[in-house]
Design a protein around this motif. Structure first.
Motif, PDB file in Angstrom:
ATOM      1  N   ALA A   4      68.005 -54.050  19.958  1.00 59.46           N
ATOM      2  CA  ALA A   4      69.392 -54.387  19.637  1.00 59.46           C
ATOM      3  C   ALA A   4      70.080 -53.230  18.915  1.00 59.46           C
ATOM      4  O   ALA A   4      71.256 -52.924  19.166  1.00 59.46           O
ATOM      5  CB  ALA A   4      69.443 -55.643  18.777  1.00 59.46           C
ATOM      6  N   GLU A   5      69.358 -52.568  18.016  1.00 59.50           N
ATOM      7  CA  GLU A   5      69.921 -51.417  17.313  1.00 59.50           C
ATOM      8  C   GLU A   5      70.197 -50.273  18.286  1.00 59.50           C
ATOM      9  O   GLU A   5      71.210 -49.569  18.164  1.00 59.50           O
ATOM     10  CB  GLU A   5      68.952 -50.958  16.224  1.00 59.50           C
ATOM     11  N   ARG A   6      69.296 -50.104  19.234  1.00 53.75           N
ATOM     12  CA  ARG A   6      69.466 -49.040  20.220  1.00 53.75           C
ATOM     13  C   ARG A   6      70.697 -49.298  21.094  1.00 53.75           C
ATOM     14  O   ARG A   6      71.476 -48.386  21.379  1.00 53.75           O
ATOM     15  CB  ARG A   6      68.215 -48.933  21.078  1.00 53.75           C
ATOM     16  N   ARG A   7      70.892 -50.540  21.486  1.00 60.27           N
ATOM     17  CA  ARG A   7      72.059 -50.859  22.295  1.00 60.27           C
ATOM     18  C   ARG A   7      73.347 -50.652  21.508  1.00 60.27           C
ATOM     19  O   ARG A   7      74.359 -50.183  22.050  1.00 60.27           O
ATOM     20  CB  ARG A   7      71.953 -52.285  22.830  1.00 60.27           C
ATOM     21  N   ASP A   8      73.348 -50.997  20.215  1.00 58.19           N
ATOM     22  CA  ASP A   8      74.525 -50.739  19.374  1.00 58.19           C
ATOM     23  C   ASP A   8      74.819 -49.243  19.307  1.00 58.19           C
ATOM     24  O   ASP A   8      75.989 -48.820  19.336  1.00 58.19           O
ATOM     25  CB  ASP A   8      74.309 -51.286  17.966  1.00 58.19           C
ATOM     26  N   LEU A   9      73.746 -48.461  19.203  1.00 50.90           N
ATOM     27  CA  LEU A   9      73.910 -47.007  19.179  1.00 50.90           C
ATOM     28  C   LEU A   9      74.521 -46.502  20.481  1.00 50.90           C
ATOM     29  O   LEU A   9      75.421 -45.655  20.483  1.00 50.90           O
ATOM     30  CB  LEU A   9      72.557 -46.331  18.943  1.00 50.90           C
ATOM     31  N   LEU A  10      74.056 -47.046  21.605  1.00 51.27           N
ATOM     32  CA  LEU A  10      74.575 -46.614  22.900  1.00 51.27           C
ATOM     33  C   LEU A  10      76.053 -46.959  23.044  1.00 51.27           C
ATOM     34  O   LEU A  10      76.839 -46.161  23.567  1.00 51.27           O
ATOM     35  CB  LEU A  10      73.772 -47.260  24.027  1.00 51.27           C
ATOM     36  N   VAL A  11      76.432 -48.143  22.596  1.00 43.60           N
ATOM     37  CA  VAL A  11      77.845 -48.544  22.678  1.00 43.60           C
ATOM     38  C   VAL A  11      78.710 -47.616  21.822  1.00 43.60           C
ATOM     39  O   VAL A  11      79.778 -47.172  22.249  1.00 43.60           O
ATOM     40  CB  VAL A  11      78.014 -50.011  22.235  1.00 43.60           C
ATOM     41  N   ALA A  12      78.232 -47.312  20.612  1.00 44.89           N
ATOM     42  CA  ALA A  12      78.994 -46.419  19.735  1.00 44.89           C
ATOM     43  C   ALA A  12      79.102 -45.022  20.336  1.00 44.89           C
ATOM     44  O   ALA A  12      80.162 -44.385  20.290  1.00 44.89           O
ATOM     45  CB  ALA A  12      78.327 -46.354  18.361  1.00 44.89           C
ATOM     46  N   ARG A  13      78.012 -44.533  20.919  1.00 45.73           N
ATOM     47  CA  ARG A  13      78.015 -43.210  21.538  1.00 45.73           C
ATOM     48  C   ARG A  13      78.947 -43.173  22.752  1.00 45.73           C
ATOM     49  O   ARG A  13      79.628 -42.187  23.007  1.00 45.73           O
ATOM     50  CB  ARG A  13      76.594 -42.845  21.942  1.00 45.73           C
ATOM     51  N   LEU A  14      78.962 -44.266  23.509  1.00 50.10           N
ATOM     52  CA  LEU A  14      79.849 -44.345  24.672  1.00 50.10           C
ATOM     53  C   LEU A  14      81.306 -44.275  24.248  1.00 50.10           C
ATOM     54  O   LEU A  14      82.125 -43.590  24.879  1.00 50.10           O
ATOM     55  CB  LEU A  14      79.567 -45.638  25.447  1.00 50.10           C
ATOM     56  N   ARG A  15      81.640 -44.963  23.176  1.00 47.75           N
ATOM     57  CA  ARG A  15      83.010 -44.932  22.680  1.00 47.75           C
ATOM     58  C   ARG A  15      83.385 -43.538  22.193  1.00 47.75           C
ATOM     59  O   ARG A  15      84.513 -43.087  22.378  1.00 47.75           O
ATOM     60  CB  ARG A  15      83.183 -45.944  21.551  1.00 47.75           C
ATOM     61  N   ARG A  16      82.424 -42.862  21.583  1.00 46.01           N
ATOM     62  CA  ARG A  16      82.698 -41.537  21.034  1.00 46.01           C
ATOM     63  C   ARG A  16      82.806 -40.456  22.106  1.00 46.01           C
ATOM     64  O   ARG A  16      83.721 -39.632  22.100  1.00 46.01           O
ATOM     65  CB  ARG A  16      81.596 -41.155  20.037  1.00 46.01           C
ATOM     66  N   GLY A  18      82.581 -40.948  25.669  1.00 49.83           N
ATOM     67  CA  GLY A  18      83.149 -41.298  26.963  1.00 49.83           C
ATOM     68  C   GLY A  18      82.154 -41.336  28.097  1.00 49.83           C
ATOM     69  O   GLY A  18      82.525 -41.616  29.235  1.00 49.83           O
ATOM     70  N   LYS A  19      80.882 -41.088  27.814  1.00 53.12           N
ATOM     71  CA  LYS A  19      79.835 -41.187  28.839  1.00 53.12           C
ATOM     72  C   LYS A  19      78.471 -41.166  28.163  1.00 53.12           C
ATOM     73  O   LYS A  19      78.333 -40.750  27.008  1.00 53.12           O
ATOM     74  CB  LYS A  19      79.933 -40.044  29.848  1.00 53.12           C
ATOM     75  N   LEU A  20      77.484 -41.651  28.882  1.00 51.75           N
ATOM     76  CA  LEU A  20      76.089 -41.627  28.438  1.00 51.75           C
ATOM     77  C   LEU A  20      75.248 -41.002  29.532  1.00 51.75           C
ATOM     78  O   LEU A  20      75.378 -41.378  30.701  1.00 51.75           O
ATOM     79  CB  LEU A  20      75.582 -43.048  28.150  1.00 51.75           C
ATOM     80  N   VAL A  21      74.395 -40.052  29.163  1.00 56.10           N
ATOM     81  CA  VAL A  21      73.488 -39.408  30.106  1.00 56.10           C
ATOM     82  C   VAL A  21      72.081 -39.861  29.774  1.00 56.10           C
ATOM     83  O   VAL A  21      71.566 -39.563  28.691  1.00 56.10           O
ATOM     84  CB  VAL A  21      73.602 -37.873  30.038  1.00 56.10           C
ATOM     85  N   ALA A  22      71.459 -40.595  30.688  1.00 58.05           N
ATOM     86  CA  ALA A  22      70.166 -41.226  30.412  1.00 58.05           C
ATOM     87  C   ALA A  22      69.107 -40.202  30.022  1.00 58.05           C
ATOM     88  O   ALA A  22      68.330 -40.423  29.076  1.00 58.05           O
ATOM     89  CB  ALA A  22      69.718 -42.031  31.634  1.00 58.05           C
ATOM     90  N   TYR A  53      75.596 -42.615  38.476  1.00 55.80           N
ATOM     91  CA  TYR A  53      74.388 -41.837  38.684  1.00 55.80           C
ATOM     92  C   TYR A  53      74.056 -41.031  37.419  1.00 55.80           C
ATOM     93  O   TYR A  53      74.884 -40.279  36.917  1.00 55.80           O
ATOM     94  CB  TYR A  53      74.565 -40.882  39.860  1.00 55.80           C
ATOM     95  N   GLY A  54      72.867 -41.235  36.894  1.00 57.15           N
ATOM     96  CA  GLY A  54      72.417 -40.489  35.727  1.00 57.15           C
ATOM     97  C   GLY A  54      72.789 -41.075  34.392  1.00 57.15           C
ATOM     98  O   GLY A  54      72.391 -40.543  33.351  1.00 57.15           O
ATOM     99  N   GLY A  55      73.549 -42.181  34.361  1.00 56.27           N
ATOM    100  CA  GLY A  55      73.924 -42.732  33.071  1.00 56.27           C
ATOM    101  C   GLY A  55      74.977 -43.814  33.177  1.00 56.27           C
ATOM    102  O   GLY A  55      74.886 -44.709  34.021  1.00 56.27           O
ATOM    103  N   ALA A  56      76.001 -43.726  32.337  1.00 57.02           N
ATOM    104  CA  ALA A  56      77.039 -44.761  32.308  1.00 57.02           C
ATOM    105  C   ALA A  56      78.323 -44.188  31.736  1.00 57.02           C
ATOM    106  O   ALA A  56      78.308 -43.185  31.006  1.00 57.02           O
ATOM    107  CB  ALA A  56      76.590 -45.960  31.476  1.00 57.02           C
ATOM    108  N   GLY A 211      89.550 -42.577  31.407  1.00 53.37           N
ATOM    109  CA  GLY A 211      88.218 -42.558  30.819  1.00 53.37           C
ATOM    110  C   GLY A 211      87.351 -43.728  31.203  1.00 53.37           C
ATOM    111  O   GLY A 211      86.207 -43.817  30.757  1.00 53.37           O
ATOM    112  N   ALA A 212      87.865 -44.638  32.035  1.00 52.91           N
ATOM    113  CA  ALA A 212      87.109 -45.819  32.452  1.00 52.91           C
ATOM    114  C   ALA A 212      86.702 -45.689  33.911  1.00 52.91           C
ATOM    115  O   ALA A 212      87.182 -44.824  34.639  1.00 52.91           O
ATOM    116  CB  ALA A 212      87.946 -47.080  32.245  1.00 52.91           C
ATOM    117  N   ALA A 213      85.783 -46.567  34.327  1.00 51.78           N
ATOM    118  CA  ALA A 213      85.333 -46.560  35.721  1.00 51.78           C
ATOM    119  C   ALA A 213      85.030 -47.975  36.166  1.00 51.78           C
ATOM    120  O   ALA A 213      84.779 -48.868  35.350  1.00 51.78           O
ATOM    121  CB  ALA A 213      84.094 -45.681  35.894  1.00 51.78           C
TER     122      ALA A 213
END
Length: 255
Positions: A4-16, A18-22, A53-56, A211-213
């Motif tokens: 759950a903490e990791r998912r919160d981190l991912l959401v915060a990083r996505l907001r900051r 604009g993308k996540l690279v797995a 592809y490669g993230g979100a 910035g959205a998809a």
């Protein structure tokens, strides 16, 4: 770190960012890429991201029903429309896509304008009833009620007979990496068919779309003549301009 903490981190990083690279996240957190991809699948199921592809990347908020989308960023849509009407030349032929932003364009067209509008949107066609100098050609087909547009084989066949100066394209996502996207495969195909019939295609990008998809690709950014925004400073618009994509901002300026 708990899941759950990791998912919160991912959401915060996505907001900051604009993308996540797995791959990068897996190395940073000391996890397998499979673990990160599983987290991204769960976030996507909650509507918190759009997997690519490669993230979100951020999921588009413009995927609600037609009535709900009309209430999202109405001021931004009006500003985009005010800039987009400059692309409609007197005596020309313009294709107007469906959606709430193109409806704002129809409302912003001068009453004195004389031109031809081709559209697969009944709502856009009805809006133009009060424009005496605008000839309206309505493309028929299966009505996709979510966006109030016609799609399918009959609509695509009718579109093939059209030749226009400009196409004003509506999408639900404009992302530097994911390109131009929307939420339905048939609607995406119809947008491509219409773009193929115009000399130039411009994307109408109100604030919630930058910035959205969404799940289905429409066109790559290099295939359009420009992206029309509302003129407010936005990191995505700046990045698009840096990559060589023309950005036409509200007020007649370019980013």
């Amino acid at each position: 770190m708990l899941a759950a903490e990791r998912r919160d981190l991912l959401v915060a990083r996505l907001r900051r960012d604009g993308k996540l690279v797995a791959k990068e996240l897996a190395a940073e957190l000391g996890l397998s890429e499979d673990s990160i991809r599983r987290d991204l699948r769960e976030l996507a199921a909650l509507g918190l991201c759009q997997r690519v592809y490669g993230g979100a990347v951020p999921a588009s908020p413009a995927l609600g029903d037609y009535a709900a989308r009309a209430q999202v960023e109405p001021g931004s849509k009006r500003a985009v429309a005010a800039r987009a009407v400059d692309l409609v030349r007197p005596g020309g032929v313009v294709i107007l896509d469906g959606g709430t932003t193109t409806l704002a364009v129809a409302r912003a067209l001068p009453q004195t304008l004389e031109c031809t509008v081709v559209t697969h949107s009944p709502t856009v066609a009805v809006e133009l009833l009060t424009h005496p100098g605008v000839e309206v050609l309505l493309i028929g087909g299966r009505l996709f009620k979510h966006s109030a547009v016609t799609c399918g084989a009959a609509a695509a066949e009718a579109a093939a007979a059209v030749s226009a100066d400009v196409f004003l394209l509506g999408v639900t996502g404009v992302h530097p990496d994911a390109g131009l996207t929307t939420g339905d495969a048939d609607e995406a195909a119809m947008k491509r068919a219409l773009a193929a019939r115009a000399a130039e295609t411009y994307v109408l990008a109100s604030a919630e779309k930058l910035g959205a998809a969404s799940p289905y690709a429409v066109l790559p950014l290099e295939d359009v003549a420009g992206v029309v925004t509302d003129g407010r400073e936005h990191a995505v618009a700046t990045e698009l301009a840096a990559r060589g994509v023309p950005v036409l901002a509200g007020g007649g300026s370019r980013v």
